[in-house]
Write an enzyme that holds these catalytic residues in place. Structure first.
Site, PDB file in Angstrom:
ATOM      1  N   HIS A 119      -5.639   3.611  -1.570  1.00 10.54           N
ATOM      2  CA  HIS A 119      -6.968   3.974  -1.079  1.00 10.54           C
ATOM      3  C   HIS A 119      -7.252   5.430  -1.456  1.00 10.54           C
ATOM      4  O   HIS A 119      -6.633   6.335  -0.908  1.00 10.54           O
ATOM      5  CB  HIS A 119      -7.016   3.790   0.439  1.00 10.54           C
ATOM      6  N   HIS A 159      -3.963  -4.782   7.824  1.00 11.04           N
ATOM      7  CA  HIS A 159      -4.097  -3.646   8.737  1.00 11.04           C
ATOM      8  C   HIS A 159      -3.252  -3.852   9.990  1.00 11.04           C
ATOM      9  O   HIS A 159      -3.490  -4.758  10.783  1.00 11.04           O
ATOM     10  CB  HIS A 159      -5.543  -3.363   9.162  1.00 11.04           C
ATOM     11  N   GLY A 160      -2.231  -3.001  10.108  1.00  9.81           N
ATOM     12  CA  GLY A 160      -1.377  -2.998  11.284  1.00  9.81           C
ATOM     13  C   GLY A 160      -0.288  -4.038  11.304  1.00  9.81           C
ATOM     14  O   GLY A 160       0.437  -4.166  12.296  1.00  9.81           O
ATOM     15  N   ASN A 178       0.849  -1.187   0.000  1.00  7.40           N
ATOM     16  CA  ASN A 178       0.000   0.000   0.000  1.00  7.40           C
ATOM     17  C   ASN A 178       0.888   1.241   0.000  1.00  7.40           C
ATOM     18  O   ASN A 178       1.721   1.413   0.893  1.00  7.40           O
ATOM     19  CB  ASN A 178      -0.904  -0.028   1.239  1.00  7.40           C
ATOM     20  N   ASP A 231      -0.211   4.455   0.081  1.00  4.16           N
ATOM     21  CA  ASP A 231      -0.926   5.641   0.549  1.00  4.16           C
ATOM     22  C   ASP A 231      -0.021   6.637   1.265  1.00  4.16           C
ATOM     23  O   ASP A 231      -0.103   7.854   1.055  1.00  4.16           O
ATOM     24  CB  ASP A 231      -2.048   5.244   1.523  1.00  4.16           C
ATOM     25  N   HIS A 232       0.822   6.123   2.164  1.00  2.00           N
ATOM     26  CA  HIS A 232       1.538   7.041   3.044  1.00  2.00           C
ATOM     27  C   HIS A 232       2.783   7.643   2.410  1.00  2.00           C
ATOM     28  O   HIS A 232       3.376   8.567   2.974  1.00  2.00           O
ATOM     29  CB  HIS A 232       1.813   6.372   4.385  1.00  2.00           C
ATOM     30  N   GLU A 289     -11.115  -9.521   2.879  1.00  2.00           N
ATOM     31  CA  GLU A 289      -9.862  -9.174   3.536  1.00  2.00           C
ATOM     32  C   GLU A 289     -10.160  -9.014   5.020  1.00  2.00           C
ATOM     33  O   GLU A 289     -10.952  -8.142   5.407  1.00  2.00           O
ATOM     34  CB  GLU A 289      -9.252  -7.897   2.968  1.00  2.00           C
ATOM     35  N   GLU A 317      -8.638   0.534  -3.089  1.00  2.00           N
ATOM     36  CA  GLU A 317      -9.486   0.579  -1.896  1.00  2.00           C
ATOM     37  C   GLU A 317     -10.375   1.803  -1.978  1.00  2.00           C
ATOM     38  O   GLU A 317      -9.902   2.904  -2.302  1.00  2.00           O
ATOM     39  CB  GLU A 317      -8.636   0.644  -0.624  1.00  2.00           C
ATOM     40  N   GLY A 336       1.133  -1.524   4.338  1.00  2.00           N
ATOM     41  CA  GLY A 336       1.593  -0.220   3.889  1.00  2.00           C
ATOM     42  C   GLY A 336       2.332   0.582   4.930  1.00  2.00           C
ATOM     43  O   GLY A 336       3.538   0.772   4.856  1.00  2.00           O
ATOM     44  N   THR A 374      -7.113   6.442  10.519  1.00  2.00           N
ATOM     45  CA  THR A 374      -6.973   5.320   9.607  1.00  2.00           C
ATOM     46  C   THR A 374      -8.220   4.458   9.763  1.00  2.00           C
ATOM     47  O   THR A 374      -9.050   4.715  10.637  1.00  2.00           O
ATOM     48  CB  THR A 374      -5.693   4.517   9.909  1.00  2.00           C
ATOM     49  N   THR A 375      -8.370   3.465   8.920  1.00  2.00           N
ATOM     50  CA  THR A 375      -9.562   2.618   8.973  1.00  2.00           C
ATOM     51  C   THR A 375      -9.654   1.939  10.338  1.00  2.00           C
ATOM     52  O   THR A 375      -8.731   1.252  10.767  1.00  2.00           O
ATOM     53  CB  THR A 375      -9.517   1.565   7.858  1.00  2.00           C
ATOM     54  N   ARG A 417      -9.344   8.136  -0.762  1.00  2.00           N
ATOM     55  CA  ARG A 417     -10.338   8.564   0.208  1.00  2.00           C
ATOM     56  C   ARG A 417     -11.165   9.718  -0.336  1.00  2.00           C
ATOM     57  O   ARG A 417     -10.715  10.501  -1.172  1.00  2.00           O
ATOM     58  CB  ARG A 417      -9.662   8.989   1.515  1.00  2.00           C
ATOM     59  N   ARG A 455      -6.977  12.775   1.320  1.00  2.00           N
ATOM     60  CA  ARG A 455      -5.931  13.126   2.279  1.00  2.00           C
ATOM     61  C   ARG A 455      -4.556  12.602   1.879  1.00  2.00           C
ATOM     62  O   ARG A 455      -3.549  13.077   2.386  1.00  2.00           O
ATOM     63  CB  ARG A 455      -6.284  12.642   3.680  1.00  2.00           C
ATOM     64  N   HIS A 456      -4.514  11.578   1.030  1.00  2.19           N
ATOM     65  CA  HIS A 456      -3.210  11.086   0.568  1.00  2.19           C
ATOM     66  C   HIS A 456      -3.238  10.799  -0.927  1.00  2.19           C
ATOM     67  O   HIS A 456      -2.805  11.636  -1.710  1.00  2.19           O
ATOM     68  CB  HIS A 456      -2.707   9.895   1.387  1.00  2.19           C
ATOM     69  N   ARG A 473       3.828  18.513   2.369  1.00  4.79           N
ATOM     70  CA  ARG A 473       4.654  19.627   1.909  1.00  4.79           C
ATOM     71  C   ARG A 473       4.121  20.247   0.629  1.00  4.79           C
ATOM     72  O   ARG A 473       4.381  21.405   0.329  1.00  4.79           O
ATOM     73  CB  ARG A 473       6.091  19.123   1.690  1.00  4.79           C
TER      74      ARG A 473
END
Length: 252
Positions: free
Chosen positions: A47, A198-199, A11, A13-14, A155, A74, A220, A104-105, A49, A53-54, A22
């Protein structure tokens, strides 16, 4: 029990989160996706959103055009996201819950209460040639609802288990992993393809990889964080190694 090959989805996203903090084009999530594939990723997850946001709309189009591996989109179940998904035509769509106020989710999709609402989304995506998965809590109720909705893939949300591991609550972690284990087995029995995410970090990925029903992990945030210290390619190689070690336990 023999297990199918285990895929790793990265993932990105981040990477976009850092870019957006920035402004400007860097770091580029598409570059990260290409590097991830070179390092051994089997697919790329992003994802889009509703609040952007990302990942941005342009990122999705660029990812689809640039990568040689499957793109997993996603998204929340909304009309706007459905239109974007059908226009982008990714390999897969994972329907996820989404709240503007969450970092986050926070949990799985309400596939029981939202059953009738979700059915047409799954149907339209499937008719568009897109593999559909539902991001769900590890419970028999969620699995049964997913079968009824006619999604071929679930998932399993591993966040509660991973958080318990992270804070050192061994008893809770044991209970939560038992839920994941039981849900994976039940989903397999119901004929669903089983993913998890997730996590996850190296250790939890190693552990969940030992569940023979699980055929894909999507990871991710942890890997982007590790990349600060060891580089993204090395972090992915270490994750793949952890997954392979866990998978070997199935055949032991």
């Amino acid at each position: 029990m023999s297990a199918k090959p285990l895929r790793l989805g990265i993932n990105v996203d981040h990477v976009a989160t850092i870019r957006n903090a920035r402004g400007g084009p860097r770091p580029d999530p598409v570059r990260a996706a290409l590097l991830a594939i070179e390092a051994g990723a089997d697919g790329i997850t992003a994802h889009l959103r509703e609040d952007r946001r990302h990942i941005l709309d342009a990122d999705m189009a660029r990812l689809k055009a640039a990568i040689s591996k499957p793109l997993n989109f996603e998204m929340a179940a909304t009309g706007q996201m459905l239109d974007i998904a059908l226009a982008t035509a990714p390999h897969a769509v994972c329907l996820v819950p989404e709240k503007r106020t969450e970092r986050t989710t926070e949990g799985g999709l309400d596939v029981v209460g939202g059953h009738d609402y979700l059915v047409p989304y799954v149907d339209q995506l499937a008719r568009g040639g897109i593999r559909v998965s539902l991001f769900v809590e590890p419970s028999t109720e969620a699995i049964d609802a997913s079968v009824s909705i006619k999604a071929p893939v679930v998932e399993l949300h591993t966040g509660a288990w991973c958080h318990a591991v992270e804070v050192g609550d061994a008893a809770l972690a044991e209970r939560e992993f038992a839920r994941v284990t039981a849900a994976a087995a039940y989903a397999g029995e119901r004929g669903l393809e089983v993913h998890a995410g997730h996590g996850l970090d190296y250790e939890t990925a190693r552990q969940v990889s030992a569940l023979p029903q699980v055929v894909e992990l999507n990871i991710g945030h942890f890997l982007i964080g590790e990349a600060v210290f060891v580089g993204l390619a090395e972090a992915i190689r270490q994750m793949r190694k952890a997954m392979d070690e866990g998978r070997a336990a199935v055949r032991a």
